[in-house]
Design a protein around this motif. Structure first.
Motif, PDB file in Angstrom:
ATOM      1  N   PRO A   1       0.822  -1.216   0.000  1.00  0.00           N
ATOM      2  CA  PRO A   1       0.000   0.000   0.000  1.00  0.00           C
ATOM      3  C   PRO A   1       0.854   1.263   0.000  1.00  0.00           C
ATOM      4  CG  PRO A   1      -0.715  -1.541   1.704  1.00  0.00           C
ATOM      5  CD  PRO A   1       0.604  -2.029   1.207  1.00  0.00           C
ATOM      6  N   ALA A   2       0.252   2.355  -0.409  1.00  0.00           N
ATOM      7  CA  ALA A   2       0.917   3.660  -0.355  1.00  0.00           C
ATOM      8  C   ALA A   2       1.150   4.053   1.091  1.00  0.00           C
ATOM      9  CB  ALA A   2       0.063   4.706  -1.059  1.00  0.00           C
ATOM     10  N   GLN A   3       2.251   4.748   1.343  1.00  0.00           N
ATOM     11  CA  GLN A   3       2.593   5.208   2.685  1.00  0.00           C
ATOM     12  C   GLN A   3       2.473   6.724   2.827  1.00  0.00           C
ATOM     13  OE1 GLN A   3       3.425   2.852   5.136  1.00  0.00           O
ATOM     14  NE2 GLN A   3       2.752   1.491   3.495  1.00  0.00           N
ATOM     15  N   SER A   4       2.186   7.399   1.737  1.00  0.00           N
ATOM     16  CA  SER A   4       2.123   8.854   1.727  1.00  0.00           C
ATOM     17  C   SER A   4       1.051   9.284   0.734  1.00  0.00           C
ATOM     18  CB  SER A   4       3.491   9.432   1.324  1.00  0.00           C
ATOM     19  OG  SER A   4       3.424  10.835   1.120  1.00  0.00           O
ATOM     20  N   SER A   5       0.654  10.529   0.808  1.00  0.00           N
ATOM     21  CA  SER A   5      -0.281  11.084  -0.173  1.00  0.00           C
ATOM     22  C   SER A   5       0.457  11.689  -1.359  1.00  0.00           C
ATOM     23  CB  SER A   5      -1.158  12.159   0.483  1.00  0.00           C
ATOM     24  OG  SER A   5      -0.356  13.243   0.940  1.00  0.00           O
ATOM     25  N   ARG A   6       1.797  11.619  -1.305  1.00  0.00           N
ATOM     26  CA  ARG A   6       2.634  12.210  -2.355  1.00  0.00           C
ATOM     27  C   ARG A   6       3.629  11.158  -2.838  1.00  0.00           C
ATOM     28  NH1 ARG A   6       5.258  17.348   0.369  1.00  0.00           N
ATOM     29  NH2 ARG A   6       6.297  15.678   1.500  1.00  0.00           N
ATOM     30  N   ALA A   7       3.994  11.222  -4.119  1.00  0.00           N
ATOM     31  CA  ALA A   7       4.918  10.219  -4.644  1.00  0.00           C
ATOM     32  C   ALA A   7       5.747  10.753  -5.800  1.00  0.00           C
ATOM     33  CB  ALA A   7       4.152   8.976  -5.121  1.00  0.00           C
TER      34      ALA A   7
END
Length: 282
Positions: A10-16
């Motif tokens: 899963p994603a760990q941040s709202s930014r990538a």
């Protein structure tokens, strides 16, 4: 994950930060990019978007450096579109005269960049080509609007009229992705510089980033007065790649190639103030 994307976690941040890997050569480039991002101190996710041509096992070292691996495929474009943008047809219709594109350059693969708009688990994305290095933290770009890119500057001031799609900001949206796909594959559409030409067409009022956020390697010998290591945030190896052997411009670009090799391995990375300037390189 929707849209045919398959992530390893899963994603760990709202930014990538997102890069694209479509063949074994760009596996090499992406590993150096991922390491450069990890060394920059970012707290954003680092995403390697890869097609089925690259097995997940080939990206083990990228994952070990903290990258999130997301499997995808090329866009579902029409047979006619694919034929127009085959390597042979695209290079014949719009030849590269300023530098040499490596043998693994596959124009049709470039359009898979649009898949990042399907990464809707993120609010903000900074895309960076796999043949680039992040030399200083660039997290402030996540606060920039869609669509920001640097001009395609590497030869003269006239280059400021064109954008380079090696670095850009985006706001993922499933609706935006579908609209872009519909606009892309129009009857007889031919995008001279593939995704780059399309994105400039789709975002005609693109916001210009400083060239230092996408410093193209040819500036080193074509416009040396513009080169200042302290200002450069992202270094982009357009045309020839630093891992190519033989490399047709190895003498001209030796300091840049050496720097890339430091990031590509596990070597100490020199401080920017310790790197030679174009005038010091003979």
């Amino acid at each position: 994950m929707s849209g045919g994307l398959n992530a390893d976690r899963p994603a760990q941040s709202s930014r990538a930060y997102v890069t694209l890997v479509t063949n074994a050569d760009y596996v090499l480039g992406a590993r150096a990019l991922v390491r450069s991002l990890s060394l920059s101190g970012t707290d954003a996710d680092i995403v390697v978007l890869h097609t089925g041509a690259v097995r997940r096992e080939e990206l083990t070292s990228h994952a070990a450096l903290g990258a999130r691996l997301v499997r995808t495929e090329l866009l579902p474009t029409s047979d006619a579109f694919n034929q127009r943008h085959s390597r042979k047809n695209q290079h014949e219709a719009a030849p590269f005269t300023k530098g040499e594109k490596p043998h693994f350059h596959t124009p049709l693969d470039n359009f898979a960049k649009l898949r990042l708009w399907q990464l809707v688990e993120y609010d903000s994305i900074v895309f960076i080509d796999a043949d680039a290095l992040v030399l200083q933290n660039c997290d402030l770009l996540f606060d920039y609007p869609q669509f920001c890119a640097a001009p395609n500057v590497y030869e003269s001031l006239s280059d400021f009229h064109r954008m380079n799609s090696g670095v850009f900001t985006a706001k993922p949206s499933a609706e935006a992705f579908e609209a872009m796909l519909a606009a892309l594959d129009q009857p007889d559409a031919f995008w001279r510089r593939t995704d780059q030409t399309f994105l400039q067409h789709y975002f005609p009022d693109w916001h210009g980033l400083p060239v230092f956020y996408n410093m193209l390697q040819y500036v080193w010998f074509n416009m040396p007065e513009l080169w200042d290591w302290q200002d450069i945030k992202i270094l982009h190896f357009q045309y020839e790649k630093p891992w190519q052997v033989p490399h047709p411009k190895v003498t001209q670009l030796a300091p840049l190639i050496d720097l890339w090799k430091c990031y590509a391995g596990d070597d100490h990375v020199p401080a920017l103030q310790d790197l030679p300037s174009p005038g010091e390189h003979v």
